[in-house]
Design an enzyme around this catalytic site. Structure first.
Site, mmCIF file in Angstrom:
data_model
loop_
_atom_site.group_PDB
_atom_site.id
_atom_site.type_symbol
_atom_site.label_atom_id
_atom_site.label_comp_id
_atom_site.label_asym_id
_atom_site.label_seq_id
_atom_site.Cartn_x
_atom_site.Cartn_y
_atom_site.Cartn_z
ATOM 1 N N SER A 172 -6.223 -1.678 -4.761
ATOM 2 C CA SER A 172 -4.856 -2.190 -4.566
ATOM 3 C C SER A 172 -4.852 -2.198 -2.973
ATOM 4 O O SER A 172 -5.444 -1.479 -2.337
ATOM 5 C CB SER A 172 -3.598 -1.685 -5.202
ATOM 6 O OG SER A 172 -3.850 -0.282 -4.991
ATOM 7 N N SER A 230 -3.410 5.961 9.993
ATOM 8 C CA SER A 230 -2.041 5.746 10.171
ATOM 9 C C SER A 230 -1.508 5.624 11.556
ATOM 10 O O SER A 230 -1.916 6.271 12.336
ATOM 11 C CB SER A 230 -1.174 6.247 9.134
ATOM 12 O OG SER A 230 0.244 5.649 9.104
ATOM 13 N N TYR A 270 1.569 13.983 4.960
ATOM 14 C CA TYR A 270 0.935 12.727 5.202
ATOM 15 C C TYR A 270 0.572 12.670 6.858
ATOM 16 O O TYR A 270 -0.776 12.208 6.884
ATOM 17 C CB TYR A 270 1.747 11.760 4.642
ATOM 18 C CG TYR A 270 1.280 10.236 4.922
ATOM 19 C CD1 TYR A 270 0.233 9.837 4.175
ATOM 20 C CD2 TYR A 270 1.638 9.357 5.892
ATOM 21 C CE1 TYR A 270 -0.467 8.663 4.555
ATOM 22 C CE2 TYR A 270 1.192 8.204 6.256
ATOM 23 C CZ TYR A 270 0.210 7.737 5.578
ATOM 24 O OH TYR A 270 -0.261 6.528 5.576
ATOM 25 N N LYS A 300 -3.287 12.633 8.314
ATOM 26 C CA LYS A 300 -3.840 11.324 8.962
ATOM 27 C C LYS A 300 -4.132 11.856 10.406
ATOM 28 O O LYS A 300 -5.038 11.317 10.981
ATOM 29 C CB LYS A 300 -2.903 10.141 8.743
ATOM 30 C CG LYS A 300 -2.337 9.585 7.400
ATOM 31 C CD LYS A 300 -3.850 9.112 6.739
ATOM 32 C CE LYS A 300 -3.634 8.333 5.729
ATOM 33 N NZ LYS A 300 -4.812 7.803 5.093
ATOM 34 N N THR A 327 2.660 -3.180 0.795
ATOM 35 C CA THR A 327 1.629 -2.798 -0.229
ATOM 36 C C THR A 327 2.367 -1.873 -1.390
ATOM 37 O O THR A 327 3.675 -1.675 -0.824
ATOM 38 C CB THR A 327 0.339 -1.839 -0.007
ATOM 39 O OG1 THR A 327 0.913 -0.417 0.380
ATOM 40 C CG2 THR A 327 -0.417 -2.515 1.195
#
Length: 264
Positions: free
Chosen positions: A16, A141, A154, A158, A189
């Site tokens: 996805s 990111s 997160y 990253k 997304t």
């Protein structure tokens, strides 16, 4: 890598979002794909929608189950003979304050977003070094360059991906390998729905910034072109890219901006 025709490219998180969009773009460019994620049925659906579906391999795997990576790599090599590019895209985002986030959730995010990809690089790297050819790609990111509230673990993972691959790039340059880090901004997304909250449950809703964000196919088209040029750090974003530049110019000013920033 000037052309993707018949190049063997392994994409994780391919069921996805960004991974799926990259699969379609690369398949259209003539690549042979290995599509990995946990859900075999979703991967089969992506494969069926790719150009030349018979050329691609569905290889289900869990990025936290690193003990299987040597066998998975061997399976890919048995099928295709070599690997031209690895795109480490699998990961999970976060929507919780530090004070509300259990340490177990921090560890869960780091395992999936950092240690899993690192382990897969280590499984594939000896093969690429032996061939003196290949490109290792990490999907980090903008948050891997500019940390924002509600994404502490997160952002940490990253940032770690950027640092790891910057070091790797220097180490393998003489061997002829390329190392690239993609730093997307906001991309439309379902990543926000799957983002983890402080207790480990999913966010389960779309962020307010979703409608104004870049589409996954638009991101994939830009990313594939940049990767073909062998670029190192690749920032693909809308307005949020200016935070990266501001951080270089004035970290103190960026800190003030981040305190006021709308991040979801």
């Amino acid at each position: 890598m000037k052309t993707y025709q018949d190049k063997v490219i392994w994409i994780t998180g391919a069921s996805s979002g960004i991974g799926e969009a990259l699969a379609y773009e690369l398949a259209q460019s003539g690549a042979k794909l290995i599509l990995s994620a946990r859900r075999a049925d979703a991967l089969e659906a992506v494969k069926a929608r790719c150009a030349r579906p018979q050329a691609h391999l569905v290889l289900p795997m869990d990025m936290t189950q690193v003990a299987c990576f040597a066998d998975k790599t061997a399976e890919v090599l048995a099928r295709f003979g070599h690997i031209d590019m690895l795109i480490n895209n699998a990961g999970v985002s976060q929507r919780s304050l530090v004070k509300d986030t259990a340490l177990a959730v921090d560890r869960q995010i780091m395992e999936l977003d950092f240690f899993g990809p690192v382990a897969l690089v280590k499984a594939v790297l000896p093969h690429m070094l032996a061939r003196q050819s290949g490109q290792l790609v990490a999907v980090s990111s903008v948050a891997g360059l500019v940390a924002t509230p509600y994404r502490s673990a997160y952002a940490a993972a990253k940032h770690a991906m950027v640092g790891f691959h910057d070091a790797l790039r220097a180490e393998v340059h003489a061997a002829g390998l390329q190392v690239s880090v993609l730093c997307p901004g906001f991309v439309r997304t379902n990543v926000t729905r799957a983002a983890l909250t402080g207790d480990g449950t999913t966010h389960d809703r779309m962020d307010g910034l979703h409608d104004a964000s870049m589409s996954a196919p638009a991101f994939a088209a830009k990313a594939v072109r940049a990767l073909a040029r062998g670029q190192g750090r690749i920032v693909i974003a809308k307005r949020e890219k200016w935070a990266v530049y501001l951080g270089r110019l004035s970290p103190a000013l960026l800190a003030r901006v981040m305190r006021q920033a709308r991040v979801f």
